[in-house]
Enzyme design. Structure first.
Site, PDB file in Angstrom:
ATOM      1  N   GLY A  10       0.805  -1.215   0.000  1.00 30.56           N
ATOM      2  CA  GLY A  10       0.000   0.000   0.000  1.00 30.56           C
ATOM      3  C   GLY A  10       0.838   1.266   0.000  1.00 30.56           C
ATOM      4  CG  ASP A  41      -6.477 -13.682   4.169  1.00 28.43           C
ATOM      5  OD1 ASP A  41      -6.652 -12.573   4.706  1.00 28.43           O
ATOM      6  OD2 ASP A  41      -7.391 -14.505   3.989  1.00 28.43           O
ATOM      7  CG  ASP A 107      -7.011  12.002  11.513  1.00 24.38           C
ATOM      8  OD1 ASP A 107      -7.449  11.024  10.862  1.00 24.38           O
ATOM      9  OD2 ASP A 107      -6.874  13.132  10.994  1.00 24.38           O
ATOM     10  CE1 TYR A 129      -9.875   3.353   7.917  1.00 25.67           C
ATOM     11  CE2 TYR A 129      -9.850   5.594   8.798  1.00 25.67           C
ATOM     12  CZ  TYR A 129      -9.185   4.489   8.294  1.00 25.67           C
ATOM     13  OH  TYR A 129      -7.813   4.524   8.166  1.00 25.67           O
ATOM     14  CE  LYS A 133      -7.388   2.134  10.282  1.00 28.21           C
ATOM     15  NZ  LYS A 133      -6.339   1.109  10.049  1.00 28.21           N
TER      16      LYS A 133
END
Length: 290
Positions: A10, A41, A107, A129, A133
């Site tokens: 990424g 994975d 954040d 999201y 997190k």
């Protein structure tokens, strides 16, 4: 020294691989394994145990995660697996191997109402999201109590495909020339991936040296910009017109995007902090009807 970087294919993972390049480093990817990356994975405990058992790392870095809103909405189970389950499994594996762990968080665990946010500020995520997190942080702490959790804002840098950062979408709108409205309320702090990777490496070195660090640390650029202001900067950088762009409040009006999640980085020791860059994208905006 040996390192394993999960999510090395990424945007951030590629920079972290370079930052750890003087170690015997193993990078993993899922679906993208060019350049010698090992296909793993990260939601499979067996795959994680296999790569860690072979590499026997001194330090592990977790850059795995699913940040794209489309996946949150249309494949929530997959997104949760990538953000929460993978973090827990990697932390458990690192702990079993006796490796130090640096886990990347966001954040978006904060609601953006009362910035700036220090490492000890109370999280209150507004969307899936951010909740994932935060759950990942909690799982990492439970599995590997001495891990360092590094919270970062939106990142930018050299992209390999348009979906790697939402700044690519902003740049596409700038280049397209068609009328476009961009949020001018929610403030973001776009941070270059190489900065974030350097902090990650310095954190790892401190952990390996036995230095005592807080369980959560923050790093962020200091320059706050809305999407509209980012678009104007991108247009100025490449000499593109801006008459088709107009400010709006779509992100703020949605109620699930924090208005200002500025991170307070003062608790991070000076020795661990690189020089901050001003926002300046490296890819020229392009537009394709496809």
């Amino acid at each position: 020294m040996r390192a394993v970087i999960f999510g090395a294919s990424g945007l951030l993972g590629r920079s972290v691989m370079r930052a750890f390049g003087d170690m015997a480093v193993t990078g993993t990817g899922f679906g993208r394994t060019a350049g010698g990356l090992v296909e793993v994975d990260a939601t499979s405990p067996y795959a994680i145990a296999r790569v860690l058992g072979q590499a026997r790392p001194d330090v592990v870095v977790t850059c795995v995660g699913e940040r794209r809103p489309g996946v949150w909405s249309f494949a929530p189970d997959r997104a949760r697996e990538s953000n929460v389950d993978a973090a827990r499994l990697i932390a458990e594996g690192a702990h079993r191997e006796g490796a130090r762990l640096v886990h990347i968080s966001s954040d978006y665990v904060f609601d953006g109402v009362t910035p700036p946010y220090g490492p000890d500020s109370l999280p209150n995520p507004l969307n899936a999201y951010g909740r994932w997190k935060l759950m990942a942080e909690q799982a990492v702490r439970a599995a590997s109590p001495d891990a360092a959790i590094l919270r970062l804002p939106v990142l930018y840098g050299p992209v390999q495909h348009p979906a790697e950062t939402n700044l690519t979408e902003i740049a596409r709108l700038v280049a397209a020339g068609a009328p476009a409205e961009l949020d001018d309320v929610c403030v973001r702090y776009p941070t270059h991936v190489d900065e974030a990777a350097e902090v990650c490496r310095r954190l790892a070195d401190a952990l390996l040296a036995g230095e005592r660090l807080g369980s959560v640390v923050h790093w962020s650029a200091e320059q706050g910009l809305t999407k509209y202001r980012m678009a104007l900067r991108i247009a100025q950088r490449f000499g593109l017109p801006t008459g088709h762009l107009r400010p709006g409040d779509a992100d703020a009006a949605s109620g699930d995007r924090p208005v200002d999640c500025r991170l307070d980085c003062r608790d991070l020791p000076e020795a661990l902090t690189p020089a901050r860059r001003l926002f300046d994208i490296e890819f020229r905006p392009s537009w394709s009807p496809g």
